[in-house]
Design a protein around this motif. Structure first.
Motif, PDB file in Angstrom:
ATOM      1  N   SER A  76      57.837 -52.433 -46.270  1.00 60.36           N
ATOM      2  CA  SER A  76      58.730 -51.322 -45.961  1.00 60.36           C
ATOM      3  C   SER A  76      58.437 -50.734 -44.589  1.00 60.36           C
ATOM      4  N   ASP A  79      56.487 -45.191 -46.336  1.00 55.98           N
ATOM      5  CA  ASP A  79      55.656 -45.208 -47.529  1.00 55.98           C
ATOM      6  C   ASP A  79      56.376 -44.621 -48.745  1.00 55.98           C
ATOM      7  N   PRO A  82      58.295 -47.645 -51.190  1.00 54.59           N
ATOM      8  CA  PRO A  82      57.418 -48.330 -52.144  1.00 54.59           C
ATOM      9  C   PRO A  82      56.917 -47.401 -53.255  1.00 54.59           C
ATOM     10  N   ARG A  96      50.555 -50.937 -53.902  1.00 55.74           N
ATOM     11  CA  ARG A  96      50.979 -50.640 -52.542  1.00 55.74           C
ATOM     12  C   ARG A  96      49.802 -50.217 -51.653  1.00 55.74           C
ATOM     13  N   PHE A  97      49.948 -50.522 -50.385  1.00 62.83           N
ATOM     14  CA  PHE A  97      48.964 -50.112 -49.387  1.00 62.83           C
ATOM     15  C   PHE A  97      49.651 -50.071 -48.032  1.00 62.83           C
ATOM     16  N   THR A  98      49.059 -49.336 -47.086  1.00 63.52           N
ATOM     17  CA  THR A  98      49.619 -49.222 -45.741  1.00 63.52           C
ATOM     18  C   THR A  98      49.159 -50.412 -44.915  1.00 63.52           C
ATOM     19  N   TYR A  99      50.119 -51.246 -44.528  1.00 65.73           N
ATOM     20  CA  TYR A  99      49.770 -52.433 -43.738  1.00 65.73           C
ATOM     21  C   TYR A  99      49.852 -52.160 -42.246  1.00 65.73           C
ATOM     22  N   ARG A 211      54.208 -44.452 -41.638  1.00 63.37           N
ATOM     23  CA  ARG A 211      53.309 -45.283 -42.459  1.00 63.37           C
ATOM     24  C   ARG A 211      54.140 -46.355 -43.145  1.00 63.37           C
ATOM     25  N   GLN A 212      53.818 -47.588 -42.869  1.00 61.54           N
ATOM     26  CA  GLN A 212      54.577 -48.705 -43.413  1.00 61.54           C
ATOM     27  C   GLN A 212      53.777 -49.342 -44.542  1.00 61.54           C
ATOM     28  N   ASP A 213      54.296 -49.242 -45.748  1.00 62.64           N
ATOM     29  CA  ASP A 213      53.582 -49.731 -46.923  1.00 62.64           C
ATOM     30  C   ASP A 213      54.148 -51.046 -47.434  1.00 62.64           C
ATOM     31  N   VAL A 215      54.331 -53.468 -50.928  1.00 58.16           N
ATOM     32  CA  VAL A 215      54.221 -53.302 -52.372  1.00 58.16           C
ATOM     33  C   VAL A 215      54.619 -54.608 -53.052  1.00 58.16           C
ATOM     34  N   ARG A 234      45.931 -58.207 -45.491  1.00 58.39           N
ATOM     35  CA  ARG A 234      44.739 -57.403 -45.194  1.00 58.39           C
ATOM     36  C   ARG A 234      43.671 -58.212 -44.469  1.00 58.39           C
TER      37      ARG A 234
END
Length: 249
Positions: A76, A79, A82, A96-99, A211-213, A215, A234
């Motif tokens: 996305s 944030d 997601p 989900r996590f911030t990439y 913030r781009q997450d 998911v 990651r």
């Protein structure tokens, strides 16, 4: 020299990951197209899994996912989307996590057109300024927030040309249909430098963080390729590609 049986066993182990390689359909925010294409190539080379990429606006992807689009992973441009998908049960909880954290820039394809302080927004004599649709694209929303903080929204609003997503917005400026516009830094940067034209990096304090997450969507639950991609994003190799395109973490 290894015995034939030993050699066959070694070859079987070498091709085992490829034998179980899968395909993962990925919805990718338009601003992340360039780095994700490179990541997808590296991901396939390293794992054997293939990421099939669809690029577009986050808001449109949300609508498609809620109507049953078979994406397994969403990258996305915000944030909130997601998190909303998780809450609605359309994404795997806690996946989900911030990439990446995106950077907004005011950019022109013309050298020297945009000054390093962004003063052109206040005194520039231009007919059009491009931005992504703020209802669909987080970079468009960030552009609106920045103009609001600078007190130039009323002056500039009659000149807005809105792209459906950040890719179309960049195209408006690159082709000269708009002399300047708000785009993602990743679209105009390579190897840590603005590739051409002129730009002002919008100070982060002028808008909410982009913030781009990522998911894992419910269609990807239990799918080896989807889960491998989430892990690969990651990795040091992926993060190096992401940073090279102007993103932060």
């Amino acid at each position: 020299m290894p015995r034939p049986r030993t050699l066959l066993a070694a070859l079987a182990l070498a091709v085992a990951p490829l034998a179980h390689a899968g395909t993962v359909p990925v919805a990718v925010a338009a601003n992340f197209a360039a780095p994700m294409q490179k990541i997808a190539s590296a991901f396939e080379a390293d794992t054997g899994h293939k990421a099939v990429l669809s690029m577009g606006a986050t808001g449109k992807f949300y609508a498609q996912i809620t109507h049953g689009a078979p994406f397994q992973v969403l990258l996305s441009a915000d944030d909130a989307t997601p998190a909303r998908l998780e809450k609605e049960g359309r994404a795997v909880a806690h996946s989900r996590f911030t990439y990446a954290i995106g950077t907004l820039v005011l950019w022109s394809a013309q050298p020297g057109y945009v000054d390093p302080q962004g003063a052109v927004l206040r005194n520039g004599d231009f007919r059009h300024i491009a931005l992504a649709n703020p209802r669909l694209a987080p970079y468009g929303l960030a552009a609106l927030q920045a103009m609001g903080q600078l007190g130039v929204t009323a002056r500039l609003q009659p000149r807005f040309v809105q792209g459906e997503n950040i890719a179309q917005t960049h195209q408006f400026v690159a082709t000269g249909n708009a002399p300047l516009g708000f785009v993602a830094l990743s679209q105009v940067m390579a190897d840590g430098k603005i590739t051409h034209g002129s730009a002002w990096q919008v100070p982060a304090e002028l808008h909410q963080p982009i913030r781009q997450d990522a998911v894992l969507l419910t269609a990807g639950q239990g799918q080896a390729a989807a889960m491998a991609l989430m892990q690969y994003l990651r990795s040091d190799k992926a993060r190096a590609i992401i940073q090279a395109h102007g993103y932060r973490f």
